[in-house]
Design a protein around this motif. Structure first.
Motif, short mmCIF file in Angstrom:
data_model
loop_
_atom_site.label_atom_id
_atom_site.label_comp_id
_atom_site.label_asym_id
_atom_site.label_seq_id
_atom_site.Cartn_x
_atom_site.Cartn_y
_atom_site.Cartn_z
N ALA A 31 16.88 -33.20 82.72
CA ALA A 31 15.55 -33.56 83.21
C ALA A 31 14.72 -34.15 82.08
CB ALA A 31 14.86 -32.33 83.78
N ASN A 41 23.08 -25.69 80.68
CA ASN A 41 21.66 -25.50 80.95
C ASN A 41 20.81 -26.63 80.40
OD1 ASN A 41 22.54 -23.02 81.85
ND2 ASN A 41 21.93 -21.93 79.99
N ASP A 66 10.20 -26.00 75.00
CA ASP A 66 10.00 -25.48 76.37
C ASP A 66 9.19 -26.45 77.22
OD1 ASP A 66 11.53 -23.30 75.87
OD2 ASP A 66 9.90 -21.85 75.77
N GLY A 98 11.05 -29.18 78.90
CA GLY A 98 11.87 -28.86 80.07
C GLY A 98 13.35 -28.70 79.81
N GLY A 131 16.67 -26.35 79.07
CA GLY A 131 17.05 -25.04 79.57
C GLY A 131 17.18 -24.02 78.44
N ASN A 137 24.50 -19.01 74.97
CA ASN A 137 25.55 -18.77 73.97
C ASN A 137 26.94 -19.13 74.46
OD1 ASN A 137 23.78 -17.72 71.97
ND2 ASN A 137 23.74 -15.75 73.06
N ARG A 166 16.62 -18.00 66.00
CA ARG A 166 16.10 -16.82 66.70
C ARG A 166 15.46 -15.84 65.72
NH1 ARG A 166 21.58 -17.16 69.95
NH2 ARG A 166 20.83 -17.86 71.96
N PHE A 197 12.22 -17.19 64.82
CA PHE A 197 11.29 -17.08 65.94
C PHE A 197 10.77 -15.64 66.06
CE2 PHE A 197 10.56 -16.19 70.48
CZ PHE A 197 9.66 -17.19 70.81
N ILE A 198 11.69 -14.69 66.00
CA ILE A 198 11.28 -13.29 66.14
C ILE A 198 10.35 -12.89 64.99
CG2 ILE A 198 12.11 -10.89 66.13
CD1 ILE A 198 14.71 -12.03 67.53
N LYS A 220 6.94 -14.63 65.45
CA LYS A 220 6.14 -14.08 66.53
C LYS A 220 5.62 -12.69 66.15
CE LYS A 220 6.06 -17.25 69.69
NZ LYS A 220 4.77 -17.91 69.99
N LYS A 277 3.10 -14.79 76.03
CA LYS A 277 3.62 -16.12 75.73
C LYS A 277 4.99 -16.01 75.07
CE LYS A 277 0.53 -19.96 74.97
NZ LYS A 277 -0.47 -20.47 74.06
N THR A 278 5.07 -15.10 74.14
CA THR A 278 6.35 -14.93 73.43
C THR A 278 7.46 -14.60 74.41
OG1 THR A 278 5.22 -14.15 71.47
CG2 THR A 278 7.55 -13.55 71.67
N SER A 284 8.59 -17.41 76.87
CA SER A 284 9.31 -18.57 76.35
C SER A 284 10.79 -18.38 76.64
CB SER A 284 9.09 -18.70 74.84
OG SER A 284 9.71 -17.63 74.17
N THR A 285 11.56 -19.47 76.57
CA THR A 285 12.98 -19.32 76.89
C THR A 285 13.65 -18.34 75.93
OG1 THR A 285 13.33 -21.37 75.68
CG2 THR A 285 13.48 -21.48 78.07
N ILE A 286 13.31 -18.46 74.65
CA ILE A 286 13.94 -17.54 73.69
C ILE A 286 13.46 -16.11 73.97
CG2 ILE A 286 14.21 -16.94 71.25
CD1 ILE A 286 13.97 -19.84 70.54
N GLY A 287 12.17 -15.95 74.26
CA GLY A 287 11.62 -14.62 74.53
C GLY A 287 12.28 -13.97 75.72
N LYS A 325 15.22 -14.58 76.82
CA LYS A 325 16.59 -14.21 76.45
C LYS A 325 16.60 -12.93 75.62
CE LYS A 325 19.83 -16.07 77.37
NZ LYS A 325 20.71 -16.32 78.54
N ILE A 326 15.56 -12.76 74.82
CA ILE A 326 15.48 -11.53 74.03
C ILE A 326 15.38 -10.33 74.97
CG2 ILE A 326 13.98 -10.22 72.46
CD1 ILE A 326 13.42 -12.96 71.07
N LEU A 364 15.30 -17.60 84.45
CA LEU A 364 16.02 -18.50 83.53
C LEU A 364 17.01 -19.39 84.29
CD1 LEU A 364 16.59 -16.08 80.53
CD2 LEU A 364 15.28 -18.21 80.47
N LYS A 410 15.15 -22.14 85.82
CA LYS A 410 14.73 -23.09 84.79
C LYS A 410 15.93 -23.94 84.33
CE LYS A 410 12.54 -23.25 80.22
NZ LYS A 410 11.59 -24.33 80.42
N ASN A 411 17.06 -23.27 84.17
CA ASN A 411 18.26 -23.98 83.73
C ASN A 411 18.72 -25.00 84.75
OD1 ASN A 411 18.17 -22.42 81.46
ND2 ASN A 411 19.75 -20.97 82.14
N ALA A 451 16.56 -27.93 84.58
CA ALA A 451 16.75 -28.74 83.38
C ALA A 451 17.83 -29.80 83.58
CB ALA A 451 17.12 -27.85 82.18
N THR A 502 21.66 -13.38 70.54
CA THR A 502 20.33 -13.70 71.02
C THR A 502 19.26 -13.02 70.19
OG1 THR A 502 21.16 -14.05 73.23
CG2 THR A 502 18.82 -13.56 73.05
N LEU A 503 19.60 -11.86 69.64
CA LEU A 503 18.64 -11.17 68.77
C LEU A 503 18.73 -11.69 67.34
CD1 LEU A 503 19.13 -7.58 70.18
CD2 LEU A 503 17.15 -9.08 70.51
#
Lengths: 261, 644, 227
Positions: free
Chosen positions: A115, A181, A217, A220, A222, A226, A247, A250-251, A254, C6-7, C10-13, C15-16, C82, C85-86, C89, C188-189
């Protein structure tokens, strides 16, 4: 001429190519037979040959993106027989050679599908989303001039090499194309981890990862499951490890950044 | 017309410093009142656009690719020179200056080259600060290698992808300015005309390559950083899209084109494999640090090899001629590009070439692998070996590489003064697009240096000097000059679309390329050049009578894009031939067979040709007018280059 | 939205959240399996029924039950968000695809596997959990105290061949879900390291196979050996 395999026989192939007039119209696969293809041709040269034929016949040639044809500019972007950049691993479309196909093969050629990558025409897609992610933070904020001597900051060779591995991303979008995705995580992670590893990038690492992920994000793309398809299809071998670095960045960002928005 | 190079007074080492003090400055608060157009986003364009943005100017940057990061600078492999002397091996700004002037066969301006050497050190600092991951030693400091015939290790590199990493640095700086709103990028947009108002460059006309829309952009100054014109030869190491259209159309609007015949034929490229070949791939010159160049000693052995009767391994050491090492014991395989290329052509002309076409020589790593081990060689050149194997299906760790020269770089380009301004006020040219710093031959690892020097450290000073004298008011895009230029572009486009002939654009391009390669390539002579001129004219006439361009303007039309570019190549090709014909000497990349030493080396004529040949366009089909800028050498002694 | 929401939107959030809840659910599987092993005790179900009484009445367990439900809800909710969303996408799919050349089947079909497990979960809860918690089981007297006889419900249920089949298939689905999910959760973590990741991957594989095998043996055992 000086082909590597003088005994290789020319091939006849059937191409099924995605044709789409523009962004607003629907497209479909169109079948074209091609004859006398040398195994030493590159895939794009094979399309050149077809396009010359189409032109002579007064038909519209197939639009496809390409530029350097040496695997570094990242412009070429074909989904060939169900694989991003075709069947060979670690290879861009322009570096794929016809010797990897057999006489009589049918080859399906499609554009990257996501997309976030609308089709401009035929096989040409709009990848400006990737540029916008870079603009969200893929840089070190230094102006020209007034920087310290290059050797003032020693960087361990192992770190420099690892940062380099991440920095070789050619922004072709194969990771997005290959991911079920249409996720851009590998692409984003390559830049984030390159700059997070280097001392120069550390000052802005929190805002960088927050902003780049936010933009990812917005565009758009996905989420990452993994599957590892991205790294498997990446023509320059960007490692999945970068996604995990992303990640962690990011963690950490945040959890500790001052940004409340 | 008198060409004023505006070289500052004073001793060589002081010129740039005193000039920087002498230039007018624009008040920081007033910079936002000026708009600058930058065409091309390679090393020169991206670095200039980013730096202008940082200074506070409003910048519009244009590229034909889908992202500014794809400009062909990205493909540069080997490295970037800088007089850092980190290796303590005797390098200095003066030595880099001297090597570059000498390498250019004394056909470049001393002052420009010295400035280039001077700012080279700042470039490395800048790139490292941006996060460019240059190669490092185990101590964490930057590594260097010797490159392209230099006697010192001054080349900084990032494996075989130095251009990529440097461009990504500049692209990141550009992105930062885009995010700040100081730079607006127009990707997939091609400049098709220059707009002049009151004798000054005030804008450009572009075509949106997706919609076909013809648009005007107005500014106070225009910078062309559109690269070289190597694709005039059809086959070259340039990207498929690399073109001369922006520079050529500026030339037709009055900008002089300097030294068009100086083209660099790079010695180490993968040989042509068939008539369908679309481009040639360079193998970095760094390979010559460890690879040994050879051909069979006799024509007989070469013939048997070509026929497949024997294999490389069957050729005894005594039957191999390492001709570069033999002829140039001091420099060996590391002689400058023009010398290496010409010698490859010589041995192939003698019938000693290898590969089934006989148009290739060997670059052999067997000794290096024996000496250092395969892992060490793989660490240095792994990606290049891989690329070679992908293209040729041969393993260079086992069989020597086959290489042959290919068009790689064009030293000629738009004439510019010391400020990088063309003779058209307000029109600048930077990087490969201008002619300024490499003379008749460019040394390895110097192109990246020049592109970034121009963009980061020269233009940001010199353009301010010009803008400071300009009024703030903007020229509206409905000004008659813009309307006229747009109509001109539309007329050319419509003509191309309306011919509806029988031959494709590529057919014309290939025909032109063959002519140029045969008669204006590695070796030239008066007879061939005269013939080529006639043939190019014929080809051009045919093009405008019989070219076939399908589709319409209002769409993504790659055939139309190419038609515009090839139309310009067909004119530029003739100018190259004119220039090559008039320059009755051999120098650097320009080798006239009539002018050579008994050992087949280039024979310069400093008395009569130590000048820059800047050509003025005088209208379609008319003979261009030559303007000369004498080159004065006060700091180096002109000698016959000797690499023996 | 606050930085927090927000965190985690998000897509990563998201997934966490998927990975944390997933690992939590893995730990639940271990507890559940250990408890269930009491079914094999040859005491007419006394130990199992006492255990199920404890599980239904202990205050700590009751609180954990709420956490467990929350874990399922977040895991499933984010999976749905997700997945949607996927799908969005990539609105137009490829005509030809060869994903088998670049990824494993289970990694690409987590949603499908998860759905199978969800359907199983509903059947499973309806048959065992709902009557155990809300009444509807027969009584049984152990040491003079009357308890609900969940054991006999288990024995009876697993005499039905198609019921056993559903369980076995579901446990295979769960195994594949975990084979990808377990190690994927660590990735993912961002918990990825040259030294430890190979161990996590092998452990995850063994864990997935053993736990699911353990669960699958129960219906098989009752069907074939307990008549």
């Amino acid at each position: 001429m000086a082909g590597s395999n003088p005994n290789a026989k020319p091939m006849d192939l059937t191409l099924k190519v995605w044709r789409q007039k523009n962004r607003d119209t629907a497209g479909q696969l169109v079948t074209y037979p091609v004859k006398g293809i040398s195994p030493d041709m590159s895939f794009l040269e094979m399309l050149d040959v077809l396009n010359e034929d189409l032109l002579i016949r007064g038909e519209e040639p197939i639009a496809f993106d390409h530029d350097c044809r040496e695997g570094i500019c990242g412009m070429c972007s074909l989904f060939i027989n169900g694989r991003a950049h075709g069947p060979e691993r670690g290879t861009t479309t322009c570096q794929l050679h016809m010797r990897h196909f057999k006489d009589g093969d049918t080859i399906t050629i499609e554009p990257w599908r996501a997309a976030a990558f609308p089709v401009h025409k035929d096989l040409v897609v709009d990848r400006s989303a990737l540029d916008r992610i870079q603009q969200a933070g893929g840089y070190v904020s230094v102006n020209t001039g007034g920087v310290p001597d290059a050797n003032a900051i020693p960087i361990p060779k192992t770190v420099a090499d690892k940062a380099f591995d991440a920095a070789t991303c050619i922004q072709c979008g194969a990771c997005v194309a290959a991911c079920k995705n249409a996720s851009a995580m590998l692409f984003v992670s390559a830049k984030v981890s390159q700059l997070a590893m280097l001392p120069q990038g550390k000052t802005e690492r929190k805002t960088r990862v927050e902003n780049m992920v936010a933009q990812m994000d917005i565009e758009g793309f996905g989420a990452c499951t993994n599957t590892g398809a991205c790294a498997a299809e990446c023509p320059v071998g960007i490692s999945l490890e970068n996604i995990n670095i992303l990640r962690r960045e990011f963690i950490a960002a945040k959890a500790t950044s001052e940004n409340l928005a | 017309m008198i060409l004023d190079s505006k070289i500052p007074e004073g001793p060589l080492a002081e010129k740039w410093n005193s000039h920087k003090f002498g230039v007018k400055l624009v008040n920081p608060a007033n910079k936002r009142k000026y708009d600058i157009i930058v065409v091309g986003t390679g090393l020169a364009g991206a670095s200039a656009a980013a730096t202008f943005g940082e200074l506070g100017y409003n910048v519009k940057a244009f590229c034909f690719q889908d992202s500014p990061r794809r400009a062909h600078s990205i493909a540069a492999q080997g490295g970037i020179n800088a007089a850092k002397n980190y290796q303590n091996d005797g390098d200095s700004v003066f030595r880099l200056f001297y090597d570059t002037i000498k390498g250019g066969d004394y056909r470049a301006r001393e002052a420009n080259v010295y400035r280039l050497a001077e700012v080279s050190v700042n470039i490395i600092d800048q790139c490292v600060a941006q996060g460019v991951p240059f190669a490092r030693d185990y101590g964490g400091l930057l590594a260097n290698r010797s490159f392209g015939g230099a006697q010192v290790s001054r080349t900084f590199y990032a494996r075989g992808q130095t251009g990529q990493q440097l461009l990504l640095g500049a692209y990141s700086a550009l992105n930062r300015q885009i995010a700040y709103g100081k730079v607006k990028v127009y990707p997939r947009t091609e400049m098709l005309d220059l707009v002049m108002v009151d004798g000054k460059a005030r804008g450009i006309v572009t075509r949106n390559l997706i919609t076909g829309k013809i648009e005007s952009h107005s500014a106070h100054a225009v910078v062309l950083a559109t690269g070289g014109y190597g694709n005039v030869f059809f086959l070259s190491t340039n990207a498929m899209g690399s073109n001369a259209t922006a520079a050529w159309r500026a030339h037709k609007k009055g900008a002089l084109f300097a030294n068009p015949c100086y083209t660099q034929i790079h010695p180490t490229c993968i040989p042509v494999s068939g008539g369908y070949q679309s481009k040639l791939t360079l193998m970095s010159e760094s390979l010559r640090n460890d690879g040994r160049v050879w051909v069979p000693k006799t024509v007989e052995i070469a013939e048997r090899l070509r026929k497949g009767e024997i294999r490389v391994a069957d050729i005894a050491e005594a039957d191999r001629d390492y001709y570069l090492e033999r002829k140039y014991p001091a420099f060996g395989n590391l002689v400058p590009r023009d010398v290496a290329s010409r010698n490859a052509k010589l041995v192939c002309d003698e019938g000693r070439g290898v590969g089934s076409s006989g148009l290739a020589v060997y670059l052999d790593f067997a000794d290096a692998i024996k000496r250092e081990g395969q892992p060490a060689i793989a660490a240095k050149y792994g990606n290049l070996f891989e690329m070679y194997a992908k293209i040729t299906d041969e393993n260079p760790y086992e069989i020597p590489m086959r290489i042959y020269p290919a068009v790689h770089y064009t030293m000629g380009g738009l004439w510019v003064d010391y400020n990088l301004m063309t003779n058209v006020p307000g029109l600048y040219a930077a990087g490969e697009c201008n002619f300024s710093d490499h003379g008749a031959n460019r040394l390895g690892a110097s192109a990246l240096m020049q592109g970034l020097a121009d963009g980061y450290f020269v233009l940001p000073y010199t353009i301010g000097d010009y803008l400071a004298k300009m009024p703030y008011d903007r020229v509206p895009v409905d000004h008659p000059a813009f309307i006229e230029a747009e109509q001109n572009v539309k007329a050319i486009t419509n003509k191309l679309l309306s011919i509806k002939g029988t031959r494709t654009v590529d057919e014309f391009h290939k025909a032109l390329g063959l002519l140029m390669w045969e008669y204006c390539g590695m070796a030239r002579n008066a007879e061939g050049l005269k013939f080529a001129k006639q043939e190019i004219r014929k080809l051009r006439d045919e093009f405008w009578r019989d070219v076939k361009v399908t589709g319409v303007n209002e769409e993504l039309n790659q055939t139309l894009e190419r038609a515009h570019r090839v139309a310009d190549f067909l004119e530029l090709g003739e100018l190259m031939v004119d220039d090559a014909l008039h320059r009755e000497e051999s120098c650097g990349g320009h080798f006239r067979e009539e002018h050579q030493t008994p050992e087949n080396e280039a024979l310069r004529d400093d008395e009569n040709f130590a000048y820059v040949a800047a050509w003025e366009y005088t209208g379609e089909g008319n003979q261009p007018v030559l303007h000369k800028e004498e080159l004065k050498f006060e700091n180096v002694k002109l000698t016959q280059r000797s690499y023996k | 939205m606050s930085w927090f929401t927000k965190t985690f939107s998000s897509t990563i959030g998201r997934k966490i959240i998927m990975s944390i809840t997933g690992l939590f659910l893995c730990s639940f599987l271990v507890v559940h399996l250990i408890g269930n092993l009491q079914l094999f005790k040859d005491d007419g179900g006394a130990a199992f029924n006492l255990y199920s009484y404890f599980m239904a009445n202990n205050i700590v367990i009751r609180i954990m039950e709420i956490v467990l439900v929350a874990g399922f809800v977040f895991h499933i909710y984010d999976a749905i968000v997700l997945t949607r969303k996927n799908k969005a996408a990539r609105p137009i799919d490829y005509a030809e695809q060869r994903p088998q050349d670049n990824s494993t089947w289970s990694s690409r079909n987590m949603g499908l596997l998860g759905t199978v497990i969800l359907v199983f979960l509903i059947i499973h809860l309806w048959n065992f959990f709902v009557p155990a918690r809300f009444g509807g089981l027969e009584g049984v007297v152990i040491d003079d105290v009357e308890y609900e006889n969940l054991y006999i419900r288990v024995v009876e249920s697993f005499q039905i061949w198609w019921y056993v089949l559903i369980y076995v298939i579901s446990m295979i689905a769960l195994a594949y879900h975990l084979i990808h999910g377990f190690q994927s959760a660590f990735q993912t973590l961002g918990l990825d390291h040259k030294k430890y990741t190979p161990f996590i991957q092998k452990f995850g594989y063994a864990f997935s196979v053993l736990v699911c095998l353990g669960f699958a043996i129960i219906p098989i055992y009752f069907f074939f050996f307990f008549r």
